[in-house]
Each structure stands twice: as structure tokens, then as C-alpha cells.
Design a protein around this motif. Structure first.
Motif, PDB file in Angstrom:
ATOM      1  N   THR A 118      71.517  71.797  18.059  1.00  0.00           N
ATOM      2  CA  THR A 118      70.510  70.731  18.178  1.00  0.00           C
ATOM      3  C   THR A 118      71.090  69.499  18.862  1.00  0.00           C
ATOM      4  O   THR A 118      70.471  68.920  19.771  1.00  0.00           O
ATOM      5  N   HIS A 119      72.276  69.072  18.440  1.00  0.00           N
ATOM      6  CA  HIS A 119      72.899  67.867  19.001  1.00  0.00           C
ATOM      7  C   HIS A 119      74.230  68.151  19.692  1.00  0.00           C
ATOM      8  O   HIS A 119      74.770  67.272  20.362  1.00  0.00           O
ATOM      9  N   VAL A 120      74.743  69.347  19.522  1.00  0.00           N
ATOM     10  CA  VAL A 120      76.043  69.712  20.113  1.00  0.00           C
ATOM     11  C   VAL A 120      75.831  70.920  21.024  1.00  0.00           C
ATOM     12  O   VAL A 120      75.422  71.987  20.556  1.00  0.00           O
ATOM     13  N   PRO A 121      76.076  70.785  22.334  1.00  0.00           N
ATOM     14  CA  PRO A 121      75.919  71.932  23.239  1.00  0.00           C
ATOM     15  C   PRO A 121      76.785  73.106  22.808  1.00  0.00           C
ATOM     16  O   PRO A 121      77.884  72.933  22.265  1.00  0.00           O
ATOM     17  N   ALA A 128      85.564  70.370  22.086  1.00  0.00           N
ATOM     18  CA  ALA A 128      85.565  69.173  21.245  1.00  0.00           C
ATOM     19  C   ALA A 128      85.224  69.466  19.789  1.00  0.00           C
ATOM     20  O   ALA A 128      85.777  68.846  18.873  1.00  0.00           O
ATOM     21  N   VAL A 129      84.303  70.405  19.553  1.00  0.00           N
ATOM     22  CA  VAL A 129      83.881  70.721  18.189  1.00  0.00           C
ATOM     23  C   VAL A 129      84.314  72.157  17.864  1.00  0.00           C
ATOM     24  O   VAL A 129      83.599  72.904  17.203  1.00  0.00           O
ATOM     25  N   GLY A 130      85.493  72.493  18.343  1.00  0.00           N
ATOM     26  CA  GLY A 130      86.064  73.811  18.092  1.00  0.00           C
ATOM     27  C   GLY A 130      87.546  73.694  17.837  1.00  0.00           C
ATOM     28  O   GLY A 130      88.050  72.653  17.400  1.00  0.00           O
ATOM     29  N   MET A 131      88.267  74.760  18.120  1.00  0.00           N
ATOM     30  CA  MET A 131      89.700  74.806  17.850  1.00  0.00           C
ATOM     31  C   MET A 131      90.473  73.644  18.478  1.00  0.00           C
ATOM     32  O   MET A 131      91.294  73.007  17.794  1.00  0.00           O
ATOM     33  N   THR A 297      79.944  64.621  14.625  1.00  0.00           N
ATOM     34  CA  THR A 297      79.324  63.300  14.530  1.00  0.00           C
ATOM     35  C   THR A 297      79.698  62.435  15.727  1.00  0.00           C
ATOM     36  O   THR A 297      78.854  61.726  16.289  1.00  0.00           O
ATOM     37  N   LEU A 298      80.975  62.478  16.137  1.00  0.00           N
ATOM     38  CA  LEU A 298      81.413  61.698  17.300  1.00  0.00           C
ATOM     39  C   LEU A 298      80.672  62.127  18.559  1.00  0.00           C
ATOM     40  O   LEU A 298      80.288  61.292  19.394  1.00  0.00           O
ATOM     41  N   VAL A 299      80.453  63.437  18.718  1.00  0.00           N
ATOM     42  CA  VAL A 299      79.701  63.933  19.878  1.00  0.00           C
ATOM     43  C   VAL A 299      78.252  63.477  19.799  1.00  0.00           C
ATOM     44  O   VAL A 299      77.685  62.966  20.772  1.00  0.00           O
ATOM     45  N   ALA A 300      77.626  63.657  18.639  1.00  0.00           N
ATOM     46  CA  ALA A 300      76.212  63.297  18.477  1.00  0.00           C
ATOM     47  C   ALA A 300      75.979  61.805  18.699  1.00  0.00           C
ATOM     48  O   ALA A 300      74.921  61.405  19.210  1.00  0.00           O
ATOM     49  N   LYS A 305      82.696  62.288  24.660  1.00  0.00           N
ATOM     50  CA  LYS A 305      81.982  62.910  25.779  1.00  0.00           C
ATOM     51  C   LYS A 305      82.975  63.724  26.614  1.00  0.00           C
ATOM     52  O   LYS A 305      83.445  63.271  27.653  1.00  0.00           O
ATOM     53  N   PRO A 306      83.303  64.908  26.155  1.00  0.00           N
ATOM     54  CA  PRO A 306      84.315  65.704  26.853  1.00  0.00           C
ATOM     55  C   PRO A 306      83.800  66.246  28.176  1.00  0.00           C
ATOM     56  O   PRO A 306      82.607  66.530  28.333  1.00  0.00           O
ATOM     57  N   ARG A 307      84.694  66.377  29.134  1.00  0.00           N
ATOM     58  CA  ARG A 307      84.361  66.994  30.413  1.00  0.00           C
ATOM     59  C   ARG A 307      84.769  68.461  30.368  1.00  0.00           C
ATOM     60  O   ARG A 307      85.705  68.833  29.669  1.00  0.00           O
TER      61      ARG A 307
END
Length: 338
Positions: A118-121, A128-131, A297-300, A305-307
Motif C-alpha cells: 500500500t505504501h511501500v513499493p 530499504a525495507v528488506g535485508m 515508516t521512514l519510507v512511508a 527515498k532509495p534509488r
């Protein structure tokens, strides 16, 4: 069942890895047994640790077996399911490896996890939201444990780990300094990732030059250092450490081709009473939920904003991986499979 294209490790590198170490093969996808799930991969992750697994030498993990699919993280969707917890279309993250499909035991703990897009691709669950994000979180919070106002440094600053490290450290009130390759990456680090400063190692190619650059970027010294590279960059960082500084050792990419990485000034460990700790993030699964919650939360909230650098198609994986080892990627290196 669909035909599955796969990249296997065909032979081991002599020194530097090459595309000829890999082989593209096709295999029939087996029919599912009860409790199994067929996952169609959308993206596969390329990470520096994979280079160490290609060697048949002692390490923290077993070598990648020859003739088998290269290990690696994947995200995708459930294409078929014979498990009540997973339904067709569920977005999932797992360790499917360098292939287009994987058959996973839905009952095995940790092998497959549903994710919320929903908020995280979806692709962010490999970065960023993984390992890599959890790796940054663990090294920063559990080893370096910085206080507000302290100076922390990270090498490979614009990669998946480094970008998460910056966001996490800034959220804790730290001065954050990165080390990256090239003016474009350093500019990106400061302008988009919010590093306070970033040093171009290509302009500071030895211990003396790097130590001088670190002195300018870190006028109050280094309180915490997150190591991804090793070699002269580690030597230079140790020269700038304060008393009781903490060093989290995540990787030594400078030595992945087999070159030894001796320390020039090991006496600094005693002189500065340094804490130096290596870690493997998969050995600390108990903290992953806490880390992933903060990273998500930081991403949302737009603070992280990782490239991403994306190669197209399974056949592009070997060259993209070799480029990653040479720093040709910008941010997280992925292969898109659909």
C-alpha cells in the motif's frame, strides 16, 4: 506448469568473477504438492555477499553449490497455491534465487512472507525495507548505538545499505558522513539522502588522502563507523576514530577476489579502546520485525527515498552483478523479470 529460466553457478572464479562463471538454463516447474506455493518472481536482488558465496573457502555461510540456482532474495506474487495461508496474487518476499519461478514450502518458517504494498513499493522489500535495510539498522542500533550529536560514517554510502543507514542515523540526531565513488554519487548522497558530507574515494585513493578528507568531513572525529569495503578505507577511518568508537563490520568487498586485507595500524584498537564487531544479519531474525517497522515508516513518511538500478531480464543478471561489484550501480541493484 511454466518453464522456468534460471542462472546457475557453472564454475568458480579463479580471482575476479566473470560472466563465464554463470550459465543460463531452463527447467520444468514441478507440480505442487500439498502445502507448497508457486511464486512468480517480479524482481531478484543482487548483493555483494553473493561474491563471497561463489568461492569454495571458509566463510560464515556454505559456498554456493556448482550447478545449482544462485542464491538470492526475490519478490513477486503467488501464481498458484496449495497452502491455506497464501492465495493467488498475494505479494510475497522470499529467497527464490536467480530464476523466474520458485516452489516454496509454505510451512517452512521464514522462507516466504506476505508483504503490504500500500505504501511501500514491492521492490523496496529487497532493499530499504528488506535485508539491506535491516543490515543498516542492526549495525547502527545494536553495535554503534549512537547518541544524538555523534558523528557516524558509512562506506558504500549510496548503496541499499548506506542509504538506509543515513536515514536511520539522521533520525537519531547524528552527523552522518558517507564514502562513495564519483561526484554524482556524492552529490546524490548529500542532496537526496541528506548526508552531511560525502567523500569521493576516487579522489582520495590512499590512506593519507582519505584520512585527510575524513578529518575535514569529521572535525570532531568518528564515533561510529559502518564498514562495507575494507582495505585502505578502513585504515583511514580507524585513524580518525575517537576513544571508545564503535565499528560495525558488515562486508569487505575489497577482498572478495581473494586479496588479503591487512590492517596498517592495529594498535589503534587498543589506543582508542575500539569496539569492533562483525555481524551477519540473518543470525538476528528476532529484531527484524522492529527494524522493518521503522524502515517502512521512514519510507512511508518520505524520509527514506532509495534509488534503484534495474537490469531487465534473467539473462542480464550476471553482467549486472559484476557491475555491482565494481560500483557501477546507483543505489539498490535489481533485476526485473516481468
Amino acid at each position: 506448469m511454466p518453464t522456468n529460466r534460471q542462472i546457475v553457478l557453472d564454475n568458480r572464479p579463479e580471482a575476479e568473477a566473470t560472466a563465464s562463471n554463470f550459465k543460463l538454463v531452463s527447467a520444468d516447474t514441478p507440480a505442487l504438492a500439498d502445502g507448497q506455493v508457486l511464486v512468480r518472481h517480479h524482481y531478484l536482488s543482487l548483493d555483494p555477499y553473493m561474491r563471497g558465496r561463489m568461492n569454495d573457502s571458509k566463510s560464515y555461510a556454505a559456498p554456493q553449490p556448482l550447478g545449482e540456482v544462485m542464491i538470492g532474495g526475490t519478490v513477486g506474487e503467488v501464481a498458484e497455491s496449495r497452502h491455506p495461508k497464501f492465495k493467488v496474487g498475494d505479494p510475497v518476499v522470499g529467497m527464490g534465487g536467480w530464476q523466474e519461478y520458485s516452489v516454496v514450502d509454505g510451512n517452512a518458517p521464514g522462507l516466504l512472507r506476505k508483504v503490504d504494498t500500500t505504501h511501500v513499493p514491492l521492490s523496496y522489500y529487497l532493499g530499504a525495507v528488506g535485508m539491506p535495510g535491516v543490515t543498516a539498522w542492526y549495525g547502527l542500533t545494536q553495535i554503534i548505538n549512537p547518541q544524538a550529536g555523534e558523528t557516524v560514517v558509512v562506506s558504500a554510502a549510496t548503496g541499499a545499505v548506506g542509504s538506509a543507514y543515513a536515514a536511520l542515523a539522521k533520525a537519531r540526531g547524528c552527523r552522518v558522513v558517507g564514502i562513495a565513488g564519483g561526484p554524482e554519487k556524492c552529490r546524490y548522497a548529500v542532496e537526496e539522502l541528506h548526508f552531511d558530507a560525502c567523500i569521493d574515494y576516487r579522489e582520495h585513493g590512499d590512506v593519507k588522502a582519505m584520512a585527510k578528507a575524513l578529518k575535514e568531513a569529521c572535525p570532531k572525529g568518528i564515533d561510529g563507523y559502518f564498514e562495507n569495503v575494507g582495505g585502505y578505507i578502513l585504515d583511514a577511518a580507524l585513524l580518525r576514530t575517537n576513544a571508545f568508537a564503535r565499528v560495525a563490520v558488515c562486508g569487505m568487498i575489497a577482498g572478495y577476489d581473494g586479496a588479503p586485507l591487512p590492517l596498517q595500524n592495529p594498535a589503534l584498537i587498543l589506543i582508542n579502546r575500539l569496539k569492533i564487531e562483525g555481524f551477519i544479519v540473518t543470525e538476528h531474525l528476532d529484531v527484524w520485525p522492529q527494524a522493518l517497522q521503522e524502515l517502512g515508516t521512514l519510507v512511508a513518511q518520505g524520509q527514506l527515498k532509495p534509488r534503484e538500478t534495474i537490469a531487465q531480464g534473467i539473462e542480464a543478471a550476471p553482467e549486472a552483478f559484476l557491475g555491482l561489484l565494481k560500483g557501477k550501480n546507483f543505489g539498490k541493484q535489481l533485476v526485473k523479470l516481468i
